[in-house]
Design a protein around this motif. Structure first.
Motif, short mmCIF file in Angstrom:
data_model
loop_
_atom_site.label_atom_id
_atom_site.label_comp_id
_atom_site.label_asym_id
_atom_site.label_seq_id
_atom_site.Cartn_x
_atom_site.Cartn_y
_atom_site.Cartn_z
N LYS A 1 0.85 -1.18 0.00
CA LYS A 1 0.00 0.00 0.00
C LYS A 1 0.89 1.23 0.00
CE LYS A 1 -3.86 -2.06 2.61
NZ LYS A 1 -4.69 -1.97 3.82
N ASP A 2 0.41 2.32 -0.62
CA ASP A 2 1.19 3.55 -0.64
C ASP A 2 1.21 4.19 0.75
OD1 ASP A 2 1.75 3.27 -3.30
OD2 ASP A 2 0.08 4.53 -3.97
N THR A 3 2.35 4.72 1.12
CA THR A 3 2.50 5.39 2.41
C THR A 3 1.94 6.80 2.31
OG1 THR A 3 4.51 4.14 2.87
CG2 THR A 3 4.13 6.13 4.18
N PRO A 4 0.91 7.15 3.11
CA PRO A 4 0.38 8.52 3.07
C PRO A 4 1.46 9.52 3.47
CG PRO A 4 -1.11 7.04 4.26
CD PRO A 4 0.18 6.30 4.07
N GLY B 1 -4.86 9.54 -2.44
CA GLY B 1 -4.73 8.62 -3.55
C GLY B 1 -3.46 8.83 -4.34
N SER B 2 -3.31 7.98 -5.37
CA SER B 2 -2.16 8.04 -6.27
C SER B 2 -2.65 8.04 -7.72
CB SER B 2 -1.24 6.83 -6.05
OG SER B 2 -0.69 6.84 -4.74
N LEU B 3 -1.90 8.71 -8.56
CA LEU B 3 -2.17 8.79 -9.99
C LEU B 3 -0.91 8.34 -10.72
CD1 LEU B 3 -3.75 9.79 -12.53
CD2 LEU B 3 -2.88 12.09 -12.02
N VAL B 4 -1.01 7.28 -11.53
CA VAL B 4 0.16 6.69 -12.18
C VAL B 4 -0.02 6.75 -13.69
CG1 VAL B 4 1.59 4.63 -12.42
CG2 VAL B 4 0.50 5.14 -10.22
N HIS C 1 -8.97 -4.45 -3.45
CA HIS C 1 -9.53 -3.85 -2.24
C HIS C 1 -10.75 -4.66 -1.82
CE1 HIS C 1 -11.88 -0.86 0.17
NE2 HIS C 1 -10.68 -0.74 0.72
N ARG C 2 -10.62 -5.31 -0.67
CA ARG C 2 -11.67 -6.23 -0.20
C ARG C 2 -11.96 -7.28 -1.27
NH1 ARG C 2 -14.42 -4.54 4.62
NH2 ARG C 2 -13.49 -2.61 5.39
N THR C 3 -13.17 -7.34 -1.81
CA THR C 3 -13.49 -8.39 -2.79
C THR C 3 -13.32 -7.91 -4.23
OG1 THR C 3 -15.84 -7.78 -2.78
CG2 THR C 3 -15.11 -9.46 -1.20
N ARG C 4 -12.94 -6.64 -4.43
CA ARG C 4 -12.84 -6.10 -5.78
C ARG C 4 -11.39 -6.11 -6.24
NH1 ARG C 4 -16.53 -3.06 -2.96
NH2 ARG C 4 -14.93 -1.59 -2.27
N VAL D 1 -5.49 1.04 -1.10
CA VAL D 1 -5.76 -0.10 -1.98
C VAL D 1 -4.47 -0.91 -2.17
CG1 VAL D 1 -6.36 -0.78 -4.33
CG2 VAL D 1 -7.67 1.01 -3.18
N ASP D 2 -4.54 -2.21 -1.94
CA ASP D 2 -3.39 -3.08 -2.19
C ASP D 2 -3.10 -3.12 -3.68
OD1 ASP D 2 -2.85 -4.03 0.48
OD2 ASP D 2 -4.66 -5.25 0.34
#
Length: 265
Positions: free
Chosen positions: A87-90, A97-100, A116-119, A146-147
Motif C-alpha cells: 500500500k502507498d504510504t500517506p 490517492g495516487s495517480l500513475v 480492495h476487499r473483494t474487488r 488499496v493493495d
C-alpha cells in the motif's frame, strides 16, 4: 539510447516500511528519480483533467473542496522488474490517492494489479498503449489504502510517473454541487428504506452502525478530542463507497454521524 541515459541518472528504487525507506530487490526491483530530478511537460493538475478524474473516483460526491496533484516519482522497471503487493504510504493526512501514468515505451508484462476487499482490477498499460497512438499515455488512479502490485516485466522497459493526490481546502472545488449525480436506487438503499419504514423497527432501534470500507490516515495523541477532530475533518473527505453510504443515508432523511471506536483490550 534515451532509456540507457535515463537509467544512468537513476537510483535503485526503495519503498516505505513504517517510517523508513528500504532497499530490498527481493521485494521491489526497479529504478527511480525523485520529483526534483525530472520534469514532464504535461501538468495533470489542470481543471479539466482533475475534474474528470475526480468524477471517476467518486461520481456521487459533491466534492466541495479542492484537489491538488503533486509529482512524486519517475520509476523504470526493466526486464525482470517487479514490486510485490503493498500500500502507498500517506505523505500527509490529506493525501488520499495516487495517480500513475505509464509512458509509451515498448514493454510486455508489468501489469498493475489492484485489490480492495473483494474487488480487483488488472491494469494492463502495455496492451492499452499498443492500440493507441504513439503519443498516448495510459493512466490509472486509486485510493492510497488499496493493495497493489507490479507484476514482473518480461521484456522492454515500463516507465511510469507517479503523482500524489491531496485534498486542498485552499483550492476551489473541482466539481460544483450542481454537477453531482443522483444516487441510483441500489438494493442496499431499498432494503434499508423498507426497514426504516417499519414502525416497530423505529420504536425498538435507536442506532445503526456501518463500518467504513477504506482506511484514513490520522494522528491521534490520546483519545480526548480525537472523535470531534475526526468528524469535523473526514466527513468531507470520505472515499468512494464510504462517501456513497454517507450520502445515501442523508438522502433518506437519516442523520449519519462519524464515530471512532476504540479497542481497549
Amino acid at each position: 539510447a534515451d532509456i540507457d541515459l535515463l537509467l544512468s541518472k537513476s537510483d535503485p528504487a526503495t519503498f516505505g516500511r513504517g517510517p523508513n525507506d528500504v532497499l530490498d530487490e527481493t521485494y521491489r526491483k526497479a529504478w527511480k528519480l525523485d520529483e526534483d530530478s525530472f520534469c514532464w511537460r504535461f501538468n495533470p493538475d489542470s481543471g479539466e483533467f482533475i475534474s474528470r478524474l475526480t468524477q471517476g473516483l467518486c461520481p456521487w460526491d459533491t466534492f466541495e473542496k479542492g484537489i491538488r496533484v503533486e509529482p512524486y516519482k519517475l520509476n523504470v522497471y526493466g526486464q525482470g522488474g517487479f514490486f510485490k503487493t503493498h500500500k502507498d504510504t500517506p505523505r500527509a493526512e490529506n493525501m488520499f490517492g495516487s495517480l500513475v501514468f505509464t509512458l509509451p515505451t515498448q514493454h510486455e508484462g508489468g501489469n498493475l494489479n489492484l485489490r480492495h476487499r473483494t474487488r480487483q482490477l488488472s491494469f494492463d498499460a502495455a496492451a492499452l498503449l499498443q492500440s493507441a497512438s504513439p503519443t498516448s499515455v495510459a493512466y490509472v488512479a486509486f485510493y492510497s489504502d488499496v493493495d497493489h502490485e507490479v507484476l514482473e516485466v518480461t521484456s522492454g522497459h515500463r516507465i511510469t510517473i507517479t503523482f500524489n493526490l491531496y485534498f486542498d481546502d485552499f483550492r476551489a472545488p473541482v466539481i460544483l454541487p450542481k454537477k453531482k449525480l443522483d444516487i441510483p436506487r441500489n438494493p442496499f438503499m431499498l432494503a434499508l428504506q423498507e426497514l426504516t419504514n417499519d414502525a416497530n423497527f423505529r420504536k425498538t432501534t435507536q442506532y445503526l452502525g456501518f463500518g467504513l470500507e477504506h482506511d484514513y490516515p490520522m494522528k491521534v495523541e490520546g483519545h480526548q478530542g480525537a472523535n470531534t477532530e475526526f468528524v469535523d475533518k473526514w466527513q468531507g473527505y470520505l472515499k468512494g463507497p464510504d462517501a456513497l453510504l454517507y450520502r445515501s443515508l442523508a438522502d433518506m432523511g437519516l442523520r449519519p454521524e462519524l464515530q471512532l471506536l476504540y479497542d481497549s483490550s
